[in-house]
Design an enzyme around this catalytic site. Structure first.
Site, PDB file in Angstrom:
ATOM      1  N   GLY A   1       0.836  -1.206   0.000  1.00  0.00           N
ATOM      2  CA  GLY A   1       0.000   0.000   0.000  1.00  0.00           C
ATOM      3  C   GLY A   1       0.868   1.252   0.000  1.00  0.00           C
TER       4      GLY A   1
ATOM      5  NE  ARG B   1      -1.016 -18.210  -2.542  1.00  0.00           N
ATOM      6  CZ  ARG B   1      -2.054 -17.360  -2.577  1.00  0.00           C
ATOM      7  NH1 ARG B   1      -1.848 -16.045  -2.635  1.00  0.00           N
ATOM      8  NH2 ARG B   1      -3.285 -17.824  -2.551  1.00  0.00           N
TER       9      ARG B   1
ATOM     10  CG  ASP C   1       4.080  -6.997   7.078  1.00  0.00           C
ATOM     11  OD1 ASP C   1       3.510  -6.037   6.548  1.00  0.00           O
ATOM     12  OD2 ASP C   1       3.457  -7.975   7.535  1.00  0.00           O
TER      13      ASP C   1
ATOM     14  CB  THR D   1       3.565   0.711   6.806  1.00  0.00           C
ATOM     15  OG1 THR D   1       2.215   0.582   7.235  1.00  0.00           O
ATOM     16  CG2 THR D   1       4.453   0.411   7.989  1.00  0.00           C
TER      17      THR D   1
ATOM     18  CG  ASP E   1      -0.667  -0.225   8.731  1.00  0.00           C
ATOM     19  OD1 ASP E   1      -1.480   0.701   8.574  1.00  0.00           O
ATOM     20  OD2 ASP E   1      -0.672  -1.265   8.045  1.00  0.00           O
TER      21      ASP E   1
ATOM     22  CG  ASP F   1       2.569  -2.940  10.690  1.00  0.00           C
ATOM     23  OD1 ASP F   1       3.295  -2.389   9.832  1.00  0.00           O
ATOM     24  OD2 ASP F   1       1.615  -3.676  10.386  1.00  0.00           O
TER      25      ASP F   1
ATOM     26  NE  ARG G   1      -1.029  -4.655   7.853  1.00  0.00           N
ATOM     27  CZ  ARG G   1      -0.001  -5.385   7.474  1.00  0.00           C
ATOM     28  NH1 ARG G   1      -0.189  -6.419   6.680  1.00  0.00           N
ATOM     29  NH2 ARG G   1       1.217  -5.110   7.860  1.00  0.00           N
TER      30      ARG G   1
HETATM   31  O1  F6P Z   1      -0.998  -1.424   5.434  1.00  0.00           O
HETATM   32  C1  F6P Z   1      -1.540  -0.193   5.055  1.00  0.00           C
HETATM   33  C2  F6P Z   1      -3.048  -0.249   4.983  1.00  0.00           C
HETATM   34  O2  F6P Z   1      -3.515   1.041   4.657  1.00  0.00           O
HETATM   35  C3  F6P Z   1      -3.721  -0.773   6.239  1.00  0.00           C
HETATM   36  O3  F6P Z   1      -3.768   0.175   7.279  1.00  0.00           O
HETATM   37  C4  F6P Z   1      -5.064  -1.178   5.695  1.00  0.00           C
HETATM   38  O4  F6P Z   1      -5.655  -2.169   6.492  1.00  0.00           O
HETATM   39  C5  F6P Z   1      -4.714  -1.724   4.332  1.00  0.00           C
HETATM   40  O5  F6P Z   1      -3.477  -1.144   3.965  1.00  0.00           O
HETATM   41  C6  F6P Z   1      -5.731  -1.420   3.246  1.00  0.00           C
HETATM   42  O6  F6P Z   1      -5.327  -2.055   2.076  1.00  0.00           O
HETATM   43  P1  F6P Z   1      -5.972  -1.765   0.639  1.00  0.00           P
HETATM   44  O7  F6P Z   1      -5.320  -0.540   0.083  1.00  0.00           O
HETATM   45  O8  F6P Z   1      -5.652  -2.987  -0.152  1.00  0.00           O
HETATM   46  O9  F6P Z   1      -7.441  -1.552   0.842  1.00  0.00           O
END
Ligand code: F6P
Length: 368
Positions: free
Chosen positions: A17, A85, A123, A145, A147, A149, A191
């Site tokens: 992301g 994968r 990650d 990120t 997040d 994390d 997340r």
């Molecule tokens: O890891 C970054 C993040 O924005 C998370 O906080 C969220 O859960 C996820 O990506 C959303 O992913 P997507 O862009 O695939 O909807």
């Protein structure tokens, strides 16, 4: 592919992301590689997908000028293209067919003459990079990120910008909550880690902060809201992480993205809570899900600086031959750890986190 003695031509990609500050890293990597070390830099389109599909283009100084402040990534990104994968089609029953296409990646990298690839990602991207490293492709990682994390790094770029964006939103919710005397729930990304909600909730003075690391008790939250209204506090702000869940209960899944390395997409816990609080109390509740707005916009000053330091350090590592490591921040110092140590791991809010302690000390309810 054997480990090169000296890097001359490098690739750079952004995976997973997006977040504010990616362009600042691309700029720092490209500028330090070219002007400090005379390297050639190739931008890989759309994360690992560009390595699989051989979509890369040369980056010169002009390509990275004026991008420091720009959100998103000029290279594009993808969170569904793990080369070990990779979805190559569907069978007659409509089931996805996956294949390991790492040999294709290695052939494309060899043909382009890349000695190392700088992988900027979270990650999931580091897990993908780990598998490329195992098969002989030298990589250097840069952690991104919102997040926050990533294991072994006390901060990632993108996080502080997202905290500011979420804080601004919470501040705006505050005024409408006060006008209507409502319980307002604001759901944030992150997340399975509560950093974003904890920091933005603390910054905006949220009354309740619910994070995945502390499973909540709905009765306790309702009592807290009712008690507030009885002592004349006409409204309550609840900052809730998308991964928050009740003690002994489940996370709220919004959708499954099967060809993504982490297929679960969270979302909707604020609506569940809105209904539960409305049913149990006389309080009027509304929910707002901030969503992808938290990933957009120009990076804040802190993230621009961090991204520039991280990008520069990535080039320092690869030019010194210190490969297959992830740049991290530890005790406010830039250092590095093996990429394999962060793959498939998440850094979560510990019970003794000082920000958590401070917000409890000022009376914030954490759901228990
Ligand atoms: O890891 C970054 C993040 O924005 C998370 O906080 C969220 O859960 C996820 O990506 C959303 O992913 P997507 O862009 O695939 O909807």
């Amino acid at each position: 592919m054997t480990k090169p003695k000296k890097c001359r031509r490098i690739g750079v990609l952004t995976g997973g992301g997006d977040c504010p500050g990616l362009n600042a890293v691309i700029r720092a990597v490209t500028k330090s590689a070219i002007s400090d070390h005379g390297l050639e830099v190739w931008g890989v389109a759309d994360g690992f997908l560009g390595l699989i599909e051989n979509r890369m283009h040369r980056l010169d100084m002009g390509d990275v000028s004026n991008i420091l402040t720009r959100g998103g990534t000029i290279l594009g990104t993808c969170n569904k293209s793990d080369p070990s994968r990779y979805k190559v089609g569907t069978d007659d029953a409509g089931q996805a067919i996956y294949e390991d296409v790492i040999d294709t990646v290695l052939a494309n990298v060899e043909a382009r003459g890349l000695d190392c690839v700088v992988c900027i990602g979270g990650d999931g991207t580091m897990s993908g990079a780990s598998r490329l490293i195992e098969r002989g492709l030298p990589c250097v990682g840069v952690p991104k990120t919102i997040d926050n994390d990533i294991m072994h790094s006390e901060v990632t770029f993108g996080f502080h910008t997202a905290v500011q964006t979420a804080t601004d939103a919470l501040d705006r919710i505050h005024t409408t909550a006060a006008s209507h005397h409502r319980v307002m729930l604001v759901e944030m990304m992150g997340r399975n880690a509560g950093w974003l909600t904890l920091y933005a909730g603390t910054a905006s003075g949220a009354d309740v902060i619910l994070i995945p690391e502390i499973p909540y008790d709905i009765e306790h939250i309702c009592d807290y809201c009712v008690r507030r209204s009885k002592v004349g506090k006409a409204f309550t702000i609840i900052a809730v992480s998308e991964g928050a869940h009740p003690a002994g209960g489940k996370i709220t899944v919004k959708q499954m993205v099967e060809d993504s390395p982490d297929p679960i997409r969270l979302g909707g816990v604020s609506h569940v809570l809105t209904q539960q609080i409305s049913e149990r109390t006389d309080l009027e509740c509304r929910a707002t899900i901030l969503g992808h707005v938290q990933r957009g916009g120009t990076p804040c000053a802190y993230d621009r600086i961090l991204a520039t330091q991280f990008g520069h350090e990535a080039v320092e590592l690869l030019t010194k031959g210190t490969l297959n490591r992830l740049v991290v921040m530890q005790q406010s110092m830039i250092t590095s750890v093996p990429i394999s140590e962060v793959a498939d791991e998440q850094r979560r809010v510990p019970p003794d986190d000082p920000v958590l302690a401070a917000c409890r000390a000022v009376g914030t309810c954490t759901g228990i």
